[in-house]
Design an enzyme around this catalytic site. Structure first.
Site, mmCIF file in Angstrom:
data_model
loop_
_atom_site.group_PDB
_atom_site.id
_atom_site.type_symbol
_atom_site.label_atom_id
_atom_site.label_comp_id
_atom_site.label_asym_id
_atom_site.label_seq_id
_atom_site.Cartn_x
_atom_site.Cartn_y
_atom_site.Cartn_z
ATOM 1 N N CYS A 1 0.525 -1.499 0.068
ATOM 2 C CA CYS A 1 -0.319 -0.027 0.004
ATOM 3 C C CYS A 1 0.805 1.157 0.093
ATOM 4 C CB CYS A 1 -0.745 -0.425 1.137
ATOM 5 S SG CYS A 1 -0.006 -0.320 3.042
ATOM 6 N N SER B 1 9.288 0.476 6.462
ATOM 7 C CA SER B 1 7.508 0.986 6.711
ATOM 8 C C SER B 1 7.307 2.458 7.381
ATOM 9 C CB SER B 1 7.402 -0.349 7.701
ATOM 10 O OG SER B 1 7.104 -1.393 7.144
ATOM 11 N N GLN C 1 4.653 -9.742 2.625
ATOM 12 C CA GLN C 1 4.261 -9.055 1.806
ATOM 13 C C GLN C 1 5.656 -9.424 0.695
ATOM 14 O OE1 GLN C 1 3.399 -5.757 3.090
ATOM 15 N NE2 GLN C 1 1.791 -5.141 2.618
ATOM 16 N N ARG D 1 4.551 1.801 -1.455
ATOM 17 C CA ARG D 1 5.753 1.014 -1.952
ATOM 18 C C ARG D 1 4.833 0.618 -3.302
ATOM 19 N NH1 ARG D 1 9.832 0.823 0.691
ATOM 20 N NH2 ARG D 1 8.989 0.666 2.615
#
Length: 569
Positions: free
Chosen positions: A50, A109, A120, A52
């Site tokens: 969401c 992050s 991910q 990168r």
């Protein structure tokens, strides 16, 4: 071949650009296929979350690789290359490894230390394996990144430095109230049933939410998530699944909405949200800004007198409420002569008592305007710089509907920010809030782990690079031994099996002893920075056949691919 990553993230690009550049699963697959089809790249992997979008590749030319990967990202994201380029970052070789390991540990992050990124990265590797775009380098890199991330979370307190994006988002919605207290008795609507939505539902359930309703375009996935929530031993939440068509109705009874879907358009429009809170919002008092301005003007005039306007070159009735008739905003654009007239008027006027109450007055205003007049004399006029003074906004009613939008591109219409009774937290507001989030001391320890792991990975890759050459050298030596034994057979045809075996073993021992020290030492040297040249030196010194070395590499890669088909661990 060399590792290259080109990407953009919440650190390099505004959310509006990230939103437009987001890639669907189908677009990611096509991007991978086009990457390995491009001339400079032999391997490719996409890490898309969401906040990168990064394209990893094994390339043989740096500049050509950067150009090709940047172009591919622009083509598949739909954002023009010229617009996208200022927000792209590039990492190469060890810096690319360092970047991915930092990402895996949660250091890069939006919420430092969050662990969702590991899942991910695992998904990214699995997708590259499914499309057969991950070779030895990217498989080793992503597998090691997963191990480094797990090590960081197990050996340090990085988990204390931050939370998941979901938890952080709920804290922003709660505005300082403990999430467990804030959620008590509330009803939640979760839109989507993917990994982020599942995490959101589980987090809400553990926090004590009374009810979770899951809406998803695929009913089976929503039902599966509901079963998981209902069967959990650590919660007693009521959970049920509904079709997407029921979302407008569920909005009318929900207190909290979390949305994270893969939709390319809005899932919740402002009209839908407004209908959802209709009748649930207390009416807020309406403030007449014109009346407030008139009252301010009356208060600023001397007792019993109207506001002084004689001689003022500013058309006071046209001045917007909230502007000072004395300040820069009122005189922006005036020429020098008019400014001088205005300065003379201000020096003898008592129009704006609010400035006097702040410790200024006609004399101070006259000095400011005099300075402005001097500027106007030099450049002809004052540039337009309209900055209104703060005007108190009418009070907003307390929120009755809290929206958490974790999708990229966004699921919830940004206009919901302005709706009374609604509080919206999205990726953009989370990015702003996380910029000031505190970081634990454990972050330094994680950085040291990343530094050590990058060095170890580089050494292992350099050592692996020379292995095919060493194997080819030993193969050549074995061929020499076999050839000499065959020639000995011709010279001594009566040699019995016992003596033949003893001679063969002796020759092999001599060759092994001669090669042992050089091959061990060359592996050690190759593992050091700049050691890649030792493989070339070995091939040159022993006149090794390049095709033999290449065949060893192909055999190793074939063995590794069979292991890859079993998926990441």
């Amino acid at each position: 071949m060399s590792l290259l990553v080109v990407g953009l993230s919440h650190r390099s690009a505004p959310v509006s650009v990230l939103e437009r550049a987001s890639l669907s699963v189908e677009a990611q697959t096509k991007l991978l296929q086009d990457t390995v089809a491009a001339e400079p790249a032999s391997e490719g992997a996409v890490l898309a979350t969401c906040n990168r979008i990064e394209l990893y590749a094994d390339v043989d030319k740096f500049h050509a690789g950067v150009a090709e990967l940047s172009t591919l990202l622009a083509q598949h994201s739909g954002v023009g290359l010229e617009e996208l380029t200022p927000y792209l970052y590039v990492h190469y070789e060890d810096r690319a490894v360092h970047h991915l390991f930092s990402v895996a540990c949660g250091l890069d992050s939006m919420v430092v230390g969050e662990g969702q990124i590991l899942g991910q990265i695992k998904d990214s590797l699995a997708r590259a394996q499914e499309t057969h775009t991950a070779g030895r380098l990217l498989n080793d890199l992503f597998q090691q990144a997963l191990r480094v991330g797990k090590r960081a979370h197990s050996e340090t307190g990085i988990d204390r430095a931050g939370q998941s994006l979901v938890t952080f988002g709920l804290e922003q919605l709660a505005l300082g109230t403990p999430v467990e207290s804030w959620t008590r008795g509330k009803k939640a609507l979760v839109i989507g049933a993917g990994s982020m939505s599942s995490l959101s539902a589980a987090t809400l359930a553990r926090a004590g939410i009374a009810e979770v309703v899951v809406a998803n375009r695929t009913p089976d996935r929503a039902e599966r998530l509901v079963r998981i929530l209902s069967e959990g031993d650590d919660t007693d939440v009521t959970a049920r699944a509904v079709p997407m068509t029921s979302v407008p109705f569920e909005l009318t009874r929900a207190d909290v909405v979390v949305s994270c879907t893969g939709a390319t358009g809005l899932v919740l429009t402002a009209d839908m949200i407004a209908a959802g809170v209709e009748g649930r919002v207390d009416e807020a008092p309406v403030v007449d800004l014109d009346a407030v301005a008139e009252e301010d003007a009356r208060e600023s005039a001397p007792a019993g007198q109207p506001p002084a306007e004689d001689g003022c070159p500013v058309d006071l009735p046209t001045v917007r409420p909230g502007f000072s008739v004395m300040g820069e905003a009122a005189v922006a654009g005036m020429d020098a002569a008019t400014l001088e007239q205005h300065g003379a008027w201000a020096a003898g006027s008592a129009v704006d008592r609010r400035d006097a109450a702040r410790g200024t007055g006609p004399e101070a205003d006259a000095e400011v305007i005099g300075a402005l007049a001097a500027t106007a004399t030099a450049i002809g006029r004052i540039p337009e710089r309209r900055r209104p003074e703060q005007v108190d906004a009418p009070p907003r009613p307390e929120p009755v509907l809290f929206l958490l939008d974790l999708a990229m591109p966004r699921d919830v219409d940004a206009a919901a920010h302005r709706l009374p009774g609604v509080r919206l937290v999205d990726i953009e507001s989370l990015a702003e809030a996380s910029a000031d989030a505190p970081m634990a001391a454990d972050v330094d320890q994680v950085r040291r782990i990343v530094f050590d792991e990058v060095a170890a990975f580089g050494a292992a890759q350099r050592a692996a690079h020379i292995t095919p050459t060493v194997v080819a050298l030993r193969t050549m030596a074995a061929d020499v031994v076999a050839g000499e034994m065959a020639r000995l057979e011709g010279r001594l045809p009566g040699l019995d099996d016992k003596h033949r075996a003893e001679i063969t073993q002796t020759v092999r021992r001599v060759v092994d002893k001669l090669l042992h020290a050089p091959t061990v030492r060359v592996k050690q040297l190759a593992a050091e920075p700049g050691g890649a040249g030792y493989a070339d030196a070995l091939r040159t010194l022993f006149d090794l056949d390049p095709e033999t070395v290449a065949s060893v590499s192909r055999a190793e890669e074939s063995t590794e691919k069979n292991a890859e088909n079993r998926g990441p661990g």
